[in-house]
Design a protein around this motif. Structure first.
Motif, mmCIF file in Angstrom:
data_model
loop_
_atom_site.group_PDB
_atom_site.id
_atom_site.type_symbol
_atom_site.label_atom_id
_atom_site.label_comp_id
_atom_site.label_asym_id
_atom_site.label_seq_id
_atom_site.Cartn_x
_atom_site.Cartn_y
_atom_site.Cartn_z
ATOM 1 N N ARG A 295 0.851 -1.193 0.000
ATOM 2 C CA ARG A 295 0.000 0.000 0.000
ATOM 3 C C ARG A 295 0.885 1.241 0.000
ATOM 4 O O ARG A 295 1.154 1.838 1.048
ATOM 5 N N ILE A 296 1.317 1.644 -1.184
ATOM 6 C CA ILE A 296 2.251 2.753 -1.336
ATOM 7 C C ILE A 296 1.678 3.711 -2.373
ATOM 8 O O ILE A 296 1.427 3.318 -3.516
ATOM 9 N N ASP A 297 1.460 4.953 -1.969
ATOM 10 C CA ASP A 297 0.829 5.936 -2.857
ATOM 11 C C ASP A 297 1.890 6.750 -3.588
ATOM 12 O O ASP A 297 2.626 7.526 -2.956
ATOM 13 N N PRO A 298 1.991 6.616 -4.915
ATOM 14 C CA PRO A 298 2.965 7.427 -5.666
ATOM 15 C C PRO A 298 2.474 8.862 -5.817
ATOM 16 O O PRO A 298 1.266 9.127 -5.881
ATOM 17 N N GLY A 299 3.425 9.806 -5.872
ATOM 18 C CA GLY A 299 3.078 11.200 -6.108
ATOM 19 C C GLY A 299 2.843 11.463 -7.574
ATOM 20 O O GLY A 299 3.304 10.733 -8.460
ATOM 21 N N ALA A 300 2.122 12.551 -7.859
ATOM 22 C CA ALA A 300 1.776 12.889 -9.243
ATOM 23 C C ALA A 300 2.993 13.449 -9.988
ATOM 24 O O ALA A 300 3.848 14.107 -9.395
ATOM 25 N N PRO A 301 3.088 13.191 -11.284
ATOM 26 C CA PRO A 301 4.165 13.780 -12.090
ATOM 27 C C PRO A 301 3.897 15.266 -12.330
ATOM 28 O O PRO A 301 3.021 15.864 -11.693
#
Length: 854
Positions: free
Chosen positions: A837-843
């Motif tokens: 459960r790892i939320d990537p940041g937006a480009p």
């Protein structure tokens, strides 16, 4: 005070004043003959609606002495007279915020004949005004503060032979809208020299200082100056949200030290980590518990973050702190604003904000905020985010002493259900950050509804009672492809199909009595309150095996998902929670520069389910003291505790004691550049104890031996450096780790908490010339390396994100472009305490906005 020191302070203040004056070239005509062009519309908006003042140019850098101060009631309100023979040399600078009219007068000092000599105070001088204070802010500045009850008092300024007179009109039921001068034939209005019977019409040049907020309510449940609060509290004002085009609370809270985004439960919730601890107790909205829903920013006036335990006022909460989302309230003057945001990944977001009176008498006021949002998600799903929000508010001024406000909020939020990416080894899997590992049609839909009222009655000038009620309902539906274990040799990720139906209903009632009184020379603000709530939660879900997916070469198989009725297994959870709390708090002014805050609360909480029931009782105290050696500096220290129910049981069936949090904090708060710039430096230690851990002799039961500790230093800076130049910045060092736990290695770091984090956001708007209204913004956000879970099995790398903006403001409209993640770095926004459960940041993301007020 040593004369050399006093001379240095005076010289420094004079130089600072001259620098500020040179940086702000726009002035209106004063007795010295300088003039400014001003339209009738600008005069109406700034003088009547905002009571803002423009600087008058001083003729001499010498200190002007004010030898007497009087507050005299009038038929409109009250006249505040500053007696001096040099009134024409005084400069007036506006610092007003919320209900507080604040004016600074550089190159001036109080020299009153009484024993204090340096302060004048008038409590409740007229209906609608709580207090007037006139005091020496520093060695060469006088500050005038007028606290309004129902809104920001309007002000007119008179220059007479007696001195400088503020004509103050409070916002009360009987107050009439000030009459405006006739519409001029041209866009230029020239003032005539004032006479004792003619007010000087003054407005603020450039933009008002909207980054520094002097008061907050979350820490004390009263409107208290930040400088008098012995606990760290940070405020993100509305202007920051607008300048950053923040459409999520997490985007605004990155400006606050020690706050990190936590687990989002697939994107449908907002949980934050404050001072090392995730806030599982939920956030507040206008002082009420608001759960974990995604907060809509369209109707937010500001965000207040109280660091450390807050149970003394709000009951069972985690010890790291609490976030209170303060909403917009009805205005007494007509206000209409429309806005439109468009941006990357198909974002479209129109908004409306309307307010004003509903009847000619002005006793019925309304505010309506609404927003619609579609698109904006960079992840590779088949559907987009879609949100609709509406919030009407109506205030009825029943009498001069009684107000009744009705509020309603409705939010429908449908979005892809997204667990994010996954850990690999001791780091993050090397896959594109837009790749999904569930199925493209996974979704979550929530409908939030709340309604309530706020009733306030003022018995007299010193005592009032407040009663508030709120009903809230949450309905949720989810279709999920959830993650299991990852085979790192093959890249195969096991999965399962899940459906969820849930509803949650809460009834909350708050009643408190606030009183101001004195015992001799000691002044008190006493608050006694009773809070009661009832919450019922129901959750039902089904699940079935799903095909695995290769994270490096995914093949999606939506067609294999069975119909909801065909899921072979199910689960359910039903619970009820009843709570009752009593609290008492006293804000004690021992002397003008020494203040004490002491309070305590007793709570009873009953939790029940079809198979179990438990009751918890707890007492939580708080005590703090503030010492102000000089006007701009506050030194403080405090001790506070928190509690939250513990769900574990001992082998004998007895319940574990509540989880306790204990904080020790010291800090220094400063107000510089005539209080335009507010700083707060704090050091703290929080110990969270009585955590339930597995009983080594009876694995099915628990013992209260778990403990976690967080230590840190935090710095926050907010405000205006020069006219048009605003800044909000922060730094946090946080050492949060497990100290006792039979299941974890002592010394393990708490997940999601970096040792170091920092932020800087600054804007500058050109104040004069052909380019007046053109502005630029720059933001830098740094988050250090974090642990991904409590086992410390993987780490999340550090990152620096750069944001930028350019905007243009003219008359009643503004247009702007914001670029977030300017250099397109890959970074992780948050972890969910698990490897999957790892939320990537937006480009790199571009947002454009157009807003108009009329």
């Amino acid at each position: 005070m040593n004369q050399k020191i006093l001379y240095s302070l005076c010289l420094t203040g004079i130089v600072s004043t001259l620098i500020v004056q040179s940086a702000s070239a726009e002035v209106v005509q004063t007795k010295s003959g300088v003039s400014q062009n001003i339209t009738h519309r600008e005069l109406r908006e700034r003088l009547v609606n905002q009571a803002e003042l423009l600087s008058q140019v001083p003729n001499s850098p010498t200190l002007v002495e004010v030898t007497a101060v009087k507050a005299t009631p009038t038929d409109k309100g009250v006249e505040l007279i500053l007696q001096t023979t040099q009134g024409e040399e005084l400069q007036i600078t506006n610092r007003s915020a919320d209900n507080n009219f604040i004016a600074d007068i550089p190159n001036a000092q109080l020299r009153l004949p009484n024993s204090d000599g340096f302060i004048f105070r008038s409590e409740k001088p007229t209906e609608g005004i709580t207090e007037i204070t006139v005091t020496n802010l520093d060695a060469n500045t006088i500050r005038v503060t007028v606290i309004g009850e129902g809104g920001l008092p309007t002000a007119e300024l008179f220059d007479t032979d007696e001195g400088l007179i503020f004509g103050l009109t409070p916002v009360v039921t009987s107050a009439q809208t000030p009459q405006l001068p006739a519409e001029p034939e041209t866009e230029t209005q020239t003032e005539q020299p004032s006479t004792p019977d003619q007010p000087i019409e003054l407005v603020v040049t450039g933009q008002q200082d909207r980054y520094s907020v002097p008061n907050a309510t979350t820490a004390t449940r009263t409107d208290t100056p930040l400088r008098d609060i012995p606990q760290s509290i940070q405020v993100v004002p509305r202007q920051v949200l607008e300048d950053q085009q923040a459409i999520r609370a997490s985007e605004a809270l990155r400006n606050v030290s020690g706050v990190q985004r936590g687990n989002t439960a697939g994107g449908g919730s907002q949980v934050f980590n404050i001072r090392g601890f995730q806030q599982f107790g939920g956030n507040l909205r206008d002082g009420f518990r608001d759960g974990f829903s995604v907060i809509e920013t369209a109707n937010l006036e500001r965000i207040e973050v109280l660091k450390g335990p807050a149970s003394v006022l709000y009951g069972n909460l985690d010890p790291g702190g609490v976030i209170n989302f303060v909403t917009k309230q009805p205005l007494s003057e007509p206000f209409y604003a429309v806005g439109l945001q468009v941006g990357s990944f198909g974002l479209v977001r129109p908004t409306l904000d309307f307010s004003g009176p509903l009847n000619p008498e002005g006793t019925l006021l309304y505010r309506l905020n609404t927003a619609y949002e579609k698109g904006g998600n960079f992840r590779d799903f088949d559907q987009e985010i879609e949100r609709f929000f509406i919030s009407p508010v109506v205030t009825w001024k029943i009498s001069d002493r009684t107000d009744l406000t009705f509020e309603l909020d409705y939010l429908n939020n449908k979005h892809p259900f997204d667990r994010g990416v996954i850990a690999f080894g001791t780091g993050i899997a090397n896959i594109p950050f837009d790749r999904i590992l569930g199925e493209p049609d996974d979704f979550n839909e929530k409908t939030d509804f709340s309604a309530g009222y706020r009733l306030e009655h003022r018995f007299n000038d010193n005592w009032k009672i407040r009663n508030r009620f709120r009903f809230s309902s949450l309905d949720e539906t989810s279709l999920i492809t959830d993650f299991g274990r990852l085979n790192e040799e093959t890249g195969e990720l096991s999965r399962e199909f899940v459906t969820v139906e849930a509803d949650d209903k809460t009834y909350a009632l708050q009643t408190d009595i606030v009183g101001n009184f004195s015992t001799g020379a000691v002044k008190h603000t006493l608050v006694f309150g009773v809070d009661q709530s009832w919450q019922a939660s129901n959750l039902f879900g089904t699940f079935a095996d799903a095909p695995s997916i290769n994270i490096f070469n995914p093949v999606y198989r939506v067609e294999t998902r069975p119909a909801r009725v065909q899921f072979p297994d199910s689960f359910s959870r039903v619970s009820e929670t009843n709570s009752l709390g009593f609290f008492l708090q006293d804000q004690v002014t021992l002397t003008e520069n020494l203040k004490l805050l002491v309070g305590g609360r007793f709570d009873i909480i009953n939790q029940s389910s079809p198979s179990d029931e438990q009751e918890d009782q707890a007492f939580t105290p708080r005590v703090g003291i503030v010492y102000q050696p000089i006007q701009p500096i506050s030194l403080y220290t405090s001790f506070s505790r928190s509690f939250e129910p513990n769900s574990g049981t001992r082998v004998d069936g007895s319940l574990l004691e509540p989880v306790r949090g204990t904080q020790y904090e010291i800090g220094i708060r400063g107000e510089f550049f005539n209080s335009r710039l507010i700083t707060n430096l704090a050091a703290y230690e929080i110990i969270k104890s009585n955590l339930g851990v597995t009983d080594p002799d009876n694995p099915d039961f628990s013992i209260p031996l778990g403990e976690q500790r967080s230590r840190g230093i935090e710095l926050d800076v907010t405000g205006q450096i020069l006219p048009g130049w605003n800044m909000i910045a922060s730094y946090a060092y946080t050492d949060a780790r497990v100290t006792k736990d039979d299941n974890l290695q002592p010394g393990n770091l708490i997940d999601g908490v970096p040792f170091n984090s920092a932020s800087l956001w600054s804007t500058y708007e050109i104040q004069t010339g052909d380019l007046q209204g053109l502005g630029f913004g720059l933001g830098l956000f740094y988050v250090g390396e974090r642990q991904g879970d409590l086992n410390n099995s993987f780490q999340v790398p550090s990152y620096v994100r750069t944001d930028a903006s350019v905007f243009y403001r003219r008359d009643n409209w503004k247009v702007g472009i914001n670029v977030n993640n300017l250099f397109n770095v890959d970074y992780v926004e948050a972890t969910g305490q698990r490897r999957n459960r790892i939320d990537p940041g937006a480009p790199l993301t571009v947002r454009g906005t157009l807003s108009v007020e009329f």
